[in-house]
Scaffold this motif. Sequence first.
Motif, PDB file in Angstrom:
ATOM      1  N   GLU A   1       0.831  -1.210   0.000  1.00  0.00           N
ATOM      2  CA  GLU A   1       0.000   0.000   0.000  1.00  0.00           C
ATOM      3  C   GLU A   1       0.862   1.255   0.000  1.00  0.00           C
ATOM      4  OE1 GLU A   1      -3.957  -1.612   2.404  1.00  0.00           O
ATOM      5  OE2 GLU A   1      -2.197  -0.955   3.535  1.00  0.00           O
ATOM      6  N   THR A   2       1.976   1.210   0.723  1.00  0.00           N
ATOM      7  CA  THR A   2       2.895   2.355   0.743  1.00  0.00           C
ATOM      8  C   THR A   2       3.497   2.571  -0.628  1.00  0.00           C
ATOM      9  OG1 THR A   2       3.441   1.895   3.052  1.00  0.00           O
ATOM     10  CG2 THR A   2       4.966   3.294   1.840  1.00  0.00           C
ATOM     11  N   LEU A   3       3.932   1.480  -1.272  1.00  0.00           N
ATOM     12  CA  LEU A   3       4.494   1.588  -2.613  1.00  0.00           C
ATOM     13  C   LEU A   3       3.458   2.137  -3.593  1.00  0.00           C
ATOM     14  CD1 LEU A   3       6.578   1.164  -4.827  1.00  0.00           C
ATOM     15  CD2 LEU A   3       5.929  -1.258  -4.892  1.00  0.00           C
ATOM     16  N   LYS A   4       2.233   1.639  -3.514  1.00  0.00           N
ATOM     17  CA  LYS A   4       1.174   2.111  -4.411  1.00  0.00           C
ATOM     18  C   LYS A   4       0.934   3.601  -4.235  1.00  0.00           C
ATOM     19  CE  LYS A   4      -3.415   0.887  -6.044  1.00  0.00           C
ATOM     20  NZ  LYS A   4      -4.565  -0.004  -5.926  1.00  0.00           N
ATOM     21  N   ALA A   5       0.876   4.061  -2.987  1.00  0.00           N
ATOM     22  CA  ALA A   5       0.674   5.488  -2.714  1.00  0.00           C
ATOM     23  C   ALA A   5       1.852   6.311  -3.230  1.00  0.00           C
ATOM     24  CB  ALA A   5       0.489   5.703  -1.212  1.00  0.00           C
TER      25      ALA A   5
ATOM     26  N   SER B   1      -2.317   2.432 -15.870  1.00  0.00           N
ATOM     27  CA  SER B   1      -2.994   1.607 -14.870  1.00  0.00           C
ATOM     28  C   SER B   1      -1.977   1.139 -13.845  1.00  0.00           C
ATOM     29  CB  SER B   1      -3.687   0.407 -15.525  1.00  0.00           C
ATOM     30  OG  SER B   1      -2.729  -0.500 -16.030  1.00  0.00           O
ATOM     31  N   LEU B   2      -2.472   0.789 -12.686  1.00  0.00           N
ATOM     32  CA  LEU B   2      -1.653   0.250 -11.605  1.00  0.00           C
ATOM     33  C   LEU B   2      -2.478  -0.840 -10.931  1.00  0.00           C
ATOM     34  CD1 LEU B   2       1.042   0.557 -10.077  1.00  0.00           C
ATOM     35  CD2 LEU B   2      -0.093   2.180  -8.569  1.00  0.00           C
ATOM     36  N   THR B   3      -2.078  -2.086 -11.140  1.00  0.00           N
ATOM     37  CA  THR B   3      -2.861  -3.211 -10.629  1.00  0.00           C
ATOM     38  C   THR B   3      -2.017  -4.071  -9.705  1.00  0.00           C
ATOM     39  OG1 THR B   3      -2.276  -4.531 -12.572  1.00  0.00           O
ATOM     40  CG2 THR B   3      -4.351  -3.326 -12.658  1.00  0.00           C
TER      41      THR B   3
ATOM     42  N   ASP C   1      -1.415  -7.978  -8.285  1.00  0.00           N
ATOM     43  CA  ASP C   1      -1.652  -9.396  -8.538  1.00  0.00           C
ATOM     44  C   ASP C   1      -0.500 -10.185  -7.934  1.00  0.00           C
ATOM     45  OD1 ASP C   1      -2.979 -11.625  -9.541  1.00  0.00           O
ATOM     46  OD2 ASP C   1      -1.848 -11.607 -11.402  1.00  0.00           O
ATOM     47  N   LEU C   2      -0.825 -11.242  -7.212  1.00  0.00           N
ATOM     48  CA  LEU C   2       0.178 -12.102  -6.577  1.00  0.00           C
ATOM     49  C   LEU C   2       1.148 -11.295  -5.715  1.00  0.00           C
ATOM     50  CD1 LEU C   2       0.950 -14.415  -9.632  1.00  0.00           C
ATOM     51  CD2 LEU C   2      -0.540 -14.900  -7.700  1.00  0.00           C
ATOM     52  N   ASP C   3       0.607 -10.388  -4.927  1.00  0.00           N
ATOM     53  CA  ASP C   3       1.382  -9.561  -3.994  1.00  0.00           C
ATOM     54  C   ASP C   3       2.453  -8.727  -4.682  1.00  0.00           C
ATOM     55  OD1 ASP C   3      -0.072 -10.445  -1.781  1.00  0.00           O
ATOM     56  OD2 ASP C   3       1.199 -12.211  -1.562  1.00  0.00           O
ATOM     57  N   GLN C   4       2.178  -8.305  -5.905  1.00  0.00           N
ATOM     58  CA  GLN C   4       3.105  -7.430  -6.619  1.00  0.00           C
ATOM     59  C   GLN C   4       2.309  -6.473  -7.494  1.00  0.00           C
ATOM     60  OE1 GLN C   4       6.373  -9.528  -8.357  1.00  0.00           O
ATOM     61  NE2 GLN C   4       7.211  -7.732  -9.338  1.00  0.00           N
ATOM     62  N   LEU C   5       2.826  -5.260  -7.646  1.00  0.00           N
ATOM     63  CA  LEU C   5       2.164  -4.250  -8.456  1.00  0.00           C
ATOM     64  C   LEU C   5       2.694  -4.269  -9.882  1.00  0.00           C
ATOM     65  CD1 LEU C   5       2.164  -1.237  -5.956  1.00  0.00           C
ATOM     66  CD2 LEU C   5       0.227  -2.677  -6.592  1.00  0.00           C
ATOM     67  N   THR C   6       1.789  -3.987 -10.828  1.00  0.00           N
ATOM     68  CA  THR C   6       2.164  -3.830 -12.228  1.00  0.00           C
ATOM     69  C   THR C   6       1.691  -2.466 -12.694  1.00  0.00           C
ATOM     70  OG1 THR C   6       1.966  -6.201 -12.648  1.00  0.00           O
ATOM     71  CG2 THR C   6       1.933  -4.742 -14.568  1.00  0.00           C
ATOM     72  N   ALA C   7       2.632  -1.668 -13.182  1.00  0.00           N
ATOM     73  CA  ALA C   7       2.318  -0.340 -13.719  1.00  0.00           C
ATOM     74  C   ALA C   7       2.396  -0.410 -15.236  1.00  0.00           C
ATOM     75  CB  ALA C   7       3.303   0.688 -13.191  1.00  0.00           C
ATOM     76  N   VAL C   8       1.383   0.115 -15.903  1.00  0.00           N
ATOM     77  CA  VAL C   8       1.387   0.198 -17.367  1.00  0.00           C
ATOM     78  C   VAL C   8       1.563   1.664 -17.734  1.00  0.00           C
ATOM     79  CG1 VAL C   8       0.073  -0.210 -19.484  1.00  0.00           C
ATOM     80  CG2 VAL C   8      -0.117  -1.811 -17.571  1.00  0.00           C
ATOM     81  N   VAL C   9       2.548   1.915 -18.620  1.00  0.00           N
ATOM     82  CA  VAL C   9       2.832   3.294 -19.049  1.00  0.00           C
ATOM     83  C   VAL C   9       2.843   3.364 -20.569  1.00  0.00           C
ATOM     84  CG1 VAL C   9       4.142   3.866 -16.976  1.00  0.00           C
ATOM     85  CG2 VAL C   9       5.335   2.964 -18.962  1.00  0.00           C
ATOM     86  N   LYS C  10       2.622   4.559 -21.106  1.00  0.00           N
ATOM     87  CA  LYS C  10       2.660   4.780 -22.550  1.00  0.00           C
ATOM     88  C   LYS C  10       4.110   4.838 -23.015  1.00  0.00           C
ATOM     89  CE  LYS C  10      -1.461   7.646 -22.443  1.00  0.00           C
ATOM     90  NZ  LYS C  10      -1.961   9.033 -22.508  1.00  0.00           N
TER      91      LYS C  10
END
Length: 200
Positions: free
Chosen positions: A6-10, A22-24, A26-35
């Motif tokens: 949650e800290t990393l996401k913030a 987007s920022l999702t 899954d499996l206790d890890q975040l995935t950021a999608v960028v252009k």
Amino acid sequence: MTSKLETLKANLEAALGGRLQSLTEDLDQLTAVVKPADYLAVCMQLRDDPSLRFEQCMDVAGIDYLAFGDGAYDGPRFAAVLHLLSITHNWRLRVRVFAENDDMPIVPSVIDIWNGVNWFEREAFDLYGIVFEGHPDLRRILTDYGFIGHPFRKDFPLSGYVEMRYDPEAKRVVYQPVTIEPREITPRVIREDRYGGLKH
């Protein structure tokens, strides 16, 4: 009490804001999608921002989304995914960037940000045909120099396009169209009662 994720996401949302498509989680890890247009600037900030500090890129993976989701997926075909590690904060992040053109997939190289990606980007180029613009030595790394195509693409034939053999008359290795006949291999069934030739 907030979790590390949650800290990393913030921190990501505060630092990158509108540059995240987007920022999702899954499996206790975040995935950021960028252009692709924001990719290099985002990666630079991921490395240098004190609240993020992703010092290492552990891997770069190519992805082919052809026929993804049983054909329900409707979006760009090719993507490159970075797997980042922050030693300072002890957290990980995936960053996905899609190539805008399916016929000639091009994404910027991050070799000037994390120089350890050199061979990872070469591998994704070799196997998927993703061109990393700005890479100083983008050439095949796993397949032969005369290899035609990119073998991890979903539409690449299992037998390939050409085969290589030594030609005793030419006294060199030659490439020729594939002569292997496609066949279906059916595995032999091992029966428990006769396993190894022993009767039970």
